[in-house]
Design an enzyme around this catalytic site. Structure first.
Site, mmCIF file in Angstrom:
data_model
loop_
_atom_site.group_PDB
_atom_site.id
_atom_site.type_symbol
_atom_site.label_atom_id
_atom_site.label_comp_id
_atom_site.label_asym_id
_atom_site.label_seq_id
_atom_site.Cartn_x
_atom_site.Cartn_y
_atom_site.Cartn_z
ATOM 1 N N HIS B 254 56.148 -11.331 -8.222
ATOM 2 C CA HIS B 254 57.498 -10.930 -8.642
ATOM 3 C C HIS B 254 58.553 -11.632 -7.771
ATOM 4 C CE1 HIS B 254 60.479 -7.964 -10.260
ATOM 5 N NE2 HIS B 254 61.058 -8.190 -9.089
ATOM 6 N N GLU B 255 58.386 -11.559 -6.454
ATOM 7 C CA GLU B 255 59.380 -12.161 -5.565
ATOM 8 C C GLU B 255 59.358 -13.684 -5.657
ATOM 9 O OE1 GLU B 255 61.587 -10.302 -4.602
ATOM 10 O OE2 GLU B 255 60.549 -8.394 -4.875
ATOM 11 N N HIS B 258 61.704 -14.651 -8.376
ATOM 12 C CA HIS B 258 63.087 -14.724 -7.877
ATOM 13 C C HIS B 258 63.305 -15.986 -7.030
ATOM 14 C CE1 HIS B 258 64.600 -10.836 -9.170
ATOM 15 N NE2 HIS B 258 63.602 -10.185 -8.607
ATOM 16 N N GLU B 284 66.051 -11.271 -12.818
ATOM 17 C CA GLU B 284 64.933 -10.375 -13.117
ATOM 18 C C GLU B 284 64.059 -10.942 -14.234
ATOM 19 O OE1 GLU B 284 64.695 -8.025 -10.960
ATOM 20 O OE2 GLU B 284 63.139 -6.718 -11.770
#
Lengths: 489, 489
Positions: B254-255, B258, B284
């Site tokens: 997830h990170e 980003h 997101e």
């Protein structure tokens, strides 16, 4: 708000931003990904511009004109703010910009010249830096030597003539002591390999043993050990080498000396002009007394010997006396940063005399290498073999750090004075150090010196704590006694 | 220099200082000694004051009046600088100060109220925050709903009515799908213990597998995973729990979503207004498509299953299909941040509707708990058992983050659109993911979306990349197909 209150509020934010700049410097040496350097350069320059604008802001000058200090501490605040303001406004903006640009490029050229062993390639670069630093000194100097104006950036209130008087008195005694020591059989040094993770574990134990406050700091690794930050966030770095755990341990203790000074400054001074170590020389006095007079003492090394046996098992040193001799082994070498406690000051004095002559115009850059090599041979008794072991070994001059070198040895001189006073203050110090307990020593330093931060001038800071005007005699007496004992002179 | 060039030079330093602020935030969560918090607070406030002064500086307004953009990119720069300038000058200084102060205190009071399960203690605090945020929205709003002005801080160019249209269409379908899935037998989840150092090793491998550039970033641990920084220094954090390696792995991916977005923005935009992810929703979309549509796909989890067997040996999951079901297990729960891919959006929509009503004056803070609990039971089929599992679970409202929540689900909607386009663009995507190769997918996202940074509005950024106006249908179709297959609906 009064002008004084306005100044203090403004200054608090300036100090806070300056702490941020220091934190970024720490990050750069410990955590920053390698591809981030160019962006970080822009970030640092933007922050530096903000800081310079704040330090030289016209309103600071106006507030200073009318501000009334409420008490003695307030007067010290005003004195320090005025010093910073005058430093910032005296140097023309164009000159400051040019200096930043030239020294930034010069550092790269120095590194290349050192790698190539090519002094000639560095001479024109250094000539430019020297010329600009002389211009800066002219802009800064009120009276006295040009060089004094540069020394004042690192040790204000002390002239180069005062430093020269101390150094000139020390030099022959050190040359003589060095020759007598090296005439004796060399003690056994460390051999073998020492697990680096275990070194770091013991380094953290040493840091705690010297009173480093881990709630307001942390220990990481860096290529060149340093301490960074003031107040509630003072971080240190150390390094490890499998074959040389002493490097790790004594780098750690040295940096703890710097860091404990910052951590122990009165919280009343947090983010004020008095909330940082007062000068490089006084800073170095703390790192050196922690590292040498305490950390390399017979008593403390006895404790460390046991710690090392616990950590590494038998490592080939027979007993605590032999360990003490190994820790304090005097050895030939060209490199200042690798020098032992005895010879270190000779390396520094050489640089002090040469950079002072460069700034006074008594020495030209083109003659620097010859002057260095002559002086080195005179003091150490053997010739420099290559420039990277000689006048190209240190980064300082390329980045314009003239006036910085003498503070290393001033720190040793100060440490000598403080150590003499400490021994009187704590008669059973050795009994405590032999148990790894430094609290009486570091507690006294905290009380007598560290808590005061920038309240007094560097010279007065030492004089108040040690109860004497800074003098070289205690350091020389200490070195003579210590190495006479180890080398059976 | 032209007014445009002056603006760009000025803006570069502002962006650089803003990066420093982000870096300090990273430090605070990963490296900072715990005793340093109060000093850091002062440092951050000093830097924030510098940034606010720069963003609202009168000269920026003057330059904006005369600046001429040389091209389309220049016009986008001016648009973004103008947006930031107007945001900064529209809110009165007193209000901004009051908001900073109240939200800073409110966060502590919220944490205490949550620990005490005491909604009543939080109500007056939140009432004050809501009142101030409404004042802020009034100062900012040109026309339309007050709430729109707050949403614009995180997703400019999208109205709350547009968001409501999408969410209202999704909600019944998700409630229905959720009920059908939870009617089926639950698949087996992970059991046992997984060495945390080994988790971190595999997490770094996953980060690289998703194209995270370690030369311009680094992976550390933090309590709450996050990504930080833009351009050449984009760092991520993750966390480990011995019993839940999926948390570590999917937080990491997830990170990375980003961070890869920030890393892949055109270097031409470095430290410009276009050099950061364009909005929270688009950000997101990247973290979610990396984490879910790619990372939790049947194809990629097949590869991950082998990696986990290599790392941990047999861990009780029979085969890749069972592993896929375990990764995507749907489970009841109160907490948004622990929700699965299917139910997550229901948590967000609840918050969106409630905070919109609070800002519109259609809901009073004292009625918030009842409204939350009613809605929760309606969507999830069971009652909230305690406030820390209900309206006190998130920090957002206490710190004034109104308008932020919907971007989480907008990101999922965007990710659905992008995923549909990606599947058309890369027909053999699954064959690649099955080998742990995400390069075609992340490469396409880089080209189609990430490189453009802030060039276009959030909505247009998605529309250009996905070839469609953002719509909820692709996400719903994807979820329906995925969970029908896993749960044999």
């Amino acid at each position: 708000m009064t002008a004084f209150e306005r100044l203090m509020a403004y200054e608090r934010d300036t100090q806070a931003l300056s702490q941020i700049s220091g934190r970024l410097g720490w990050d750069q040496e410990t955590m920053m990904p390698r591809g981030a350097a160019s962006q970080r350069g822009i970030e640092m320059a933007a922050l530096e511009a903000v800081l310079h604008a704040r330090r030289s802001a016209p309103e600071v000058g106006e507030w200073l004109e009318t501000a009334q200090a409420p008490d003695e501490v307030g007067a010290a605040h005003l004195r320090e703010i005025r010093r910073s303001y005058e430093r910032a406004v005296k140097v023309p903006g164009d000159l400051a910009k040019k200096l930043a640009q030239v020294t930034s490029e010069a550092q790269g050229k120095w590194a290349q010249a050192r790698a190539d062993e090519d002094v000639a390639a560095f001479v024109p670069v250094l000539e430019e830096v020297v010329a600009l630093k002389r211009q800066e000194a002219e802009a800064l100097a009120a009276d006295g030597e040009l060089y004094d104006a540069l020394v004042a950036d690192y040790e204000h209130g002390t002239t180069s003539a005062e430093i020269a008087a101390i150094f000139d008195a020390m030099r022959p005694a050190l040359v003589d002591l060095r020759a007598r020591v090296l005439d004796r059989p060399a003690p056994r040094g460390l051999e073998g390999k020492f697990d680096e993770a275990v070194q770091m574990k013991l380094a953290r134990k040493l840091a705690r043993a010297f009173g480093y406050d881990m709630d307001h700091g942390r220990v990481d690794k860096a290529v060149h050990p340093f301490s960074s930050g003031s107040g509630l966030d003072v971080r240190i770095t150390t390094r490890t080498s499998e074959s040389d755990p002493f490097n790790c341990f004594y780098s750690t203790i040295h940096e703890v000396g710097h860091a404990a000074y910052e951590q122990n400054i009165s919280r009343d001074y947090l983010l004020t002009p008095l909330g940082r170590g007062v000068s490089m020389g006084v800073h170095e006095s703390q790192s050196r007394i922690y590292e040498n007079q305490l950390g390399r003492s017979r008593a403390f090394t006895g404790w460390l010997f046991d710690q090392m046996k616990d950590s590494f098992g038998d490592f080939g040193i027979a007993d605590a006396d032999a360990f003490y001799a190994a820790v304090n082994k005097v050895h030939n070498g060209y490199i200042r940063t690798e020098a032992d406690e005895l010879q270190y000051n000779l390396h520094v004095m050489l640089r002090f005399d040469l950079e002072r002559a460069l700034m006074q115009g008594d020495l030209e850059v083109k003659d620097l290498e010859a002057a260095w090599n002559d002086r080195f041979e005179a003091d150490f008794g053997y010739a420099v073999d290559k420039p990277s072991n000689g006048c190209l070994q240190d980064v300082h001059w390329s980045v314009g750090l003239f006036g910085y070198f003498p503070t290393y040895s001033l720190g040793n001189v100060y440490a000598g004075c403080l150590h003499e006073a400490l021994r009187q203050e704590v008669p059973d110090l050795d009994a405590q150090l032999a148990k790894g307990d430094t609290s009486a020593a570091t507690g006294w330093l905290g009380q007598a010196l560290q808590q005061h931060g920038g309240l007094r001038s560097p010279k007065d800071t030492i004089a108040e704590a040690a109860g004497m005007v800074p003098d070289h005699a205690p350091l020389l007496n200490y070195l003579e006694a210590k190495f006479s004992a180890i080398y059976d002179l």
